[in-house]
Design a protein around this motif. Structure first.
Motif, short mmCIF file in Angstrom:
data_model
loop_
_atom_site.label_atom_id
_atom_site.label_comp_id
_atom_site.label_asym_id
_atom_site.label_seq_id
_atom_site.Cartn_x
_atom_site.Cartn_y
_atom_site.Cartn_z
N PRO A 102 0.80 -1.23 0.00
CA PRO A 102 0.00 0.00 0.00
C PRO A 102 0.83 1.28 0.00
O PRO A 102 0.40 2.29 -0.56
CB PRO A 102 -0.82 -0.12 1.29
N ALA A 103 2.01 1.26 0.63
CA ALA A 103 2.85 2.46 0.62
C ALA A 103 3.30 2.82 -0.79
O ALA A 103 3.36 4.00 -1.16
CB ALA A 103 4.07 2.26 1.53
N ASP A 104 3.60 1.80 -1.59
CA ASP A 104 3.98 2.04 -2.99
C ASP A 104 2.81 2.64 -3.76
O ASP A 104 2.99 3.54 -4.59
CB ASP A 104 4.42 0.74 -3.65
N ILE A 105 1.61 2.12 -3.52
CA ILE A 105 0.43 2.65 -4.19
C ILE A 105 0.22 4.11 -3.80
O ILE A 105 -0.08 4.96 -4.65
CB ILE A 105 -0.81 1.80 -3.85
N ALA A 106 0.38 4.43 -2.52
CA ALA A 106 0.23 5.82 -2.08
C ALA A 106 1.25 6.72 -2.76
O ALA A 106 0.92 7.84 -3.18
CB ALA A 106 0.37 5.90 -0.56
N ALA A 107 2.48 6.24 -2.88
CA ALA A 107 3.52 7.04 -3.54
C ALA A 107 3.20 7.26 -5.01
O ALA A 107 3.30 8.39 -5.52
CB ALA A 107 4.87 6.35 -3.39
N LEU A 108 2.80 6.20 -5.70
CA LEU A 108 2.49 6.33 -7.12
C LEU A 108 1.27 7.22 -7.35
O LEU A 108 1.22 7.98 -8.32
CB LEU A 108 2.25 4.95 -7.73
N ARG A 109 0.30 7.12 -6.47
CA ARG A 109 -0.89 7.96 -6.61
C ARG A 109 -0.51 9.44 -6.53
O ARG A 109 -0.90 10.25 -7.38
CB ARG A 109 -1.90 7.62 -5.52
N GLU A 110 0.27 9.80 -5.53
CA GLU A 110 0.59 11.22 -5.34
C GLU A 110 1.59 11.72 -6.38
O GLU A 110 1.50 12.86 -6.85
CB GLU A 110 1.14 11.45 -3.92
N ILE A 111 2.56 10.88 -6.77
CA ILE A 111 3.48 11.27 -7.84
C ILE A 111 2.70 11.43 -9.14
O ILE A 111 2.91 12.38 -9.91
CB ILE A 111 4.59 10.21 -8.00
N GLY A 112 1.78 10.50 -9.39
CA GLY A 112 0.97 10.60 -10.60
C GLY A 112 0.15 11.87 -10.65
O GLY A 112 0.09 12.55 -11.68
N ILE A 113 -0.47 12.23 -9.54
CA ILE A 113 -1.31 13.43 -9.49
C ILE A 113 -0.47 14.69 -9.63
O ILE A 113 -0.78 15.58 -10.43
CB ILE A 113 -2.12 13.46 -8.17
N SER A 114 0.61 14.78 -8.85
CA SER A 114 1.36 16.03 -8.78
C SER A 114 2.28 16.26 -9.97
O SER A 114 2.47 17.40 -10.40
CB SER A 114 2.17 16.09 -7.48
N ALA A 138 -0.91 -3.89 -5.53
CA ALA A 138 0.03 -4.36 -4.52
C ALA A 138 -0.16 -5.86 -4.38
O ALA A 138 -1.25 -6.33 -4.06
CB ALA A 138 -0.23 -3.66 -3.18
N VAL A 139 0.89 -6.62 -4.63
CA VAL A 139 0.79 -8.07 -4.68
C VAL A 139 0.82 -8.67 -3.28
O VAL A 139 1.20 -8.02 -2.30
CB VAL A 139 1.92 -8.68 -5.54
N GLU A 140 0.41 -9.93 -3.18
CA GLU A 140 0.53 -10.66 -1.93
C GLU A 140 2.00 -11.02 -1.69
O GLU A 140 2.76 -11.21 -2.60
CB GLU A 140 -0.31 -11.93 -1.99
N ARG A 141 2.38 -11.08 -0.42
CA ARG A 141 3.73 -11.46 0.01
C ARG A 141 4.78 -10.43 -0.37
O ARG A 141 5.98 -10.73 -0.42
CB ARG A 141 4.14 -12.84 -0.52
N ALA A 142 4.35 -9.19 -0.65
CA ALA A 142 5.28 -8.08 -0.88
C ALA A 142 6.30 -8.44 -1.96
O ALA A 142 5.94 -9.00 -2.99
CB ALA A 142 5.96 -7.67 0.42
N LYS A 143 7.58 -8.13 -1.73
CA LYS A 143 8.59 -8.28 -2.79
C LYS A 143 8.72 -9.72 -3.26
O LYS A 143 8.86 -9.97 -4.46
CB LYS A 143 9.94 -7.76 -2.29
N SER A 144 8.63 -10.66 -2.35
CA SER A 144 8.79 -12.07 -2.75
C SER A 144 7.67 -12.54 -3.66
O SER A 144 7.82 -13.53 -4.39
CB SER A 144 8.86 -12.97 -1.51
N GLY A 145 6.54 -11.84 -3.66
CA GLY A 145 5.43 -12.22 -4.49
C GLY A 145 5.44 -11.62 -5.88
O GLY A 145 4.60 -12.00 -6.72
N LEU A 146 6.35 -10.71 -6.15
CA LEU A 146 6.35 -10.02 -7.44
C LEU A 146 6.63 -10.94 -8.63
O LEU A 146 5.92 -10.86 -9.64
CB LEU A 146 7.35 -8.86 -7.41
N PRO A 147 7.64 -11.82 -8.58
CA PRO A 147 7.88 -12.68 -9.76
C PRO A 147 6.68 -13.55 -10.10
O PRO A 147 6.27 -13.64 -11.27
CB PRO A 147 9.09 -13.52 -9.34
N GLY A 148 6.07 -14.18 -9.09
CA GLY A 148 4.91 -15.02 -9.35
C GLY A 148 3.73 -14.23 -9.86
O GLY A 148 2.98 -14.69 -10.74
N ALA A 149 3.54 -13.02 -9.31
CA ALA A 149 2.43 -12.18 -9.76
C ALA A 149 2.60 -11.77 -11.22
O ALA A 149 1.64 -11.72 -11.98
CB ALA A 149 2.32 -10.94 -8.87
#
Length: 254
Positions: free
Chosen positions: A10-22, A57-68
Motif C-alpha cells: 500500500p505504501a507504494d500505491i500511495a507514492a504512485l498515486r501522489e506522484i501521478g497526481i502532482s 500491490a501483490v501478496e507477500r510483498a517483494k517475494s510475491g512479485l515474480p509469481g504475480a
C-alpha cells in the motif's frame, strides 16, 4: 493503451498515486478500487493522458512479485497490440532492492516467466524486456526500483528503498529537524540497536506529520505536505526515477 504496475504494498500505491497526481496530471478512478483486510489500498486505477493504469500491490510483498508477473502474463487474453486501442502496452514491476542488487530481482522475474508463463518469450536486457507471445502480441516489461539521491545518515544501511527516498525529501525540506533525526538515529545505534530506514521514517513522521503512519507517509511527504512537495520532483529527477515512472504511468511531455 493500458498499463499495469505491480508493486510491493500500500505504501507504494500511495507514492504512485501522489506522484501521478502532482507530476503527471493523473486522475484517480474511484471504481473499481480494492482494499486489504486492514483497509489499506491494494489496487488503484489511474488515468494519465488518456491511458488507463492499473496499480496492484501483490501478496507477500517483494517475494510475491515474480509469481504475480508470471500469473498476469499467463492470464492475458490474446489481443493485437498494434490495432487494439485498449490493448495492454506495458507492465512495470516496482520494487525495493534493499540489501540486494536489482539484478537479483531481474533474474527472479525472468525465471518466473520462463517457468509459469511459457507462452511468453523475453527479449532485451535484464529488467528491460519486450515479452512476445506468438508473432502478433508484444508487451513492454520493465523492472524499476525505488532509489534516492543523497548520502547515507550515520547508522543507517546503504540500501535503496522507498523509505530512503521519503527521508531524503523530508530532510531537504526540513534541514533543522534533519539534525535532530540524525542525532536520534546515532543514539539508537549507540544503545546497541541497528535502526533501518523504516525507523528513520517513523522519526520523521513523529516530527513533521504526527498523524501519519507508514502506509500513508508517501502521500504526505511526496505531495500533500507543502514544504516537502517542491523537493519531491527534484529528488526523483536526480536518480532518473522521473523518466522510469513517467513511462510506467504513460506520461509524455511532448
Amino acid at each position: 493503451m493500458r498499463r499495469i504496475v505491480l508493486c510491493e504494498g500500500p505504501a507504494d500505491i500511495a507514492a504512485l498515486r501522489e506522484i501521478g497526481i502532482s507530476l503527471f496530471g493523473a486522475q484517480v478512478q474511484r471504481t473499481p478500487l480494492s482494499a486489504g483486510a486492514a483497509g489499506e489500498t491494494r489496487k488503484l486505477l489511474l488515468t494519465v493522458q488518456g491511458s488507463q493504469v492499473e496499480i496492484t500491490a501483490v501478496e507477500r510483498a517483494k517475494s510475491g512479485l515474480p509469481g504475480a508477473l508470471a500469473t498476469k502474463l499467463h492470464g492475458l487474453p490474446f489481443e493485437n497490440s498494434s490495432d487494439d486501442r485498449d490493448a495492454l502496452e506495458r507492465i512495470t514491476v516496482l520494487f525495493d532492492p534493499d540489501a540486494e542488487s536489482p539484478d537479483k530481482m531481474h533474474a527472479s522475474l525472468a525465471d518466473a516467466v520462463s517457468a509459469s508463463a511459457q507462452a511468453w518469450k523475453l527479449d532485451g536486457s535484464p529488467g528491460d524486456w519486450v515479452a512476445h507471445r506468438d508473432a502478433s502480441q508484444a508487451v513492454i516489461l520493465r523492472a524499476v526500483h525505488w532509489r534516492s539521491p543523497g548520502d547515507v545518515v550515520d547508522g543507517l544501511p546503504d540500501r535503496q528503498n522507498l523509505e530512503r527516498l521519503l527521508c531524503h525529501v523530508t530532510a531537504v525540506a526540513h534541514p533543522n529537524e534533519a539534525k535532530m533525526v540524525e542525532r536520534w538515529l546515532s543514539e539508537i545505534s549507540e544503545a546497541g540497536r541497528k535502526p533501518g530506514w523504516k525507523a528513520a521514517l517513523h522519526l520523521w513522521c513523529a516530527l513533521v506529520e504526527p498523524k501519519t503512519d507508514e502506509s500513508n507517509a508517501p502521500a504526505r511527504f511526496l505531495h500533500q505536505n507543502q514544504t516537502c512537495r517542491p523537493h519531491a520532483r527534484v529528488a526523483i529527477e536526480q536518480v532518473s526515477l522521473f523518466k522510469d515512472l513517467s513511462l510506467a504511468l504513460g506520461f509524455s511531455q511532448s
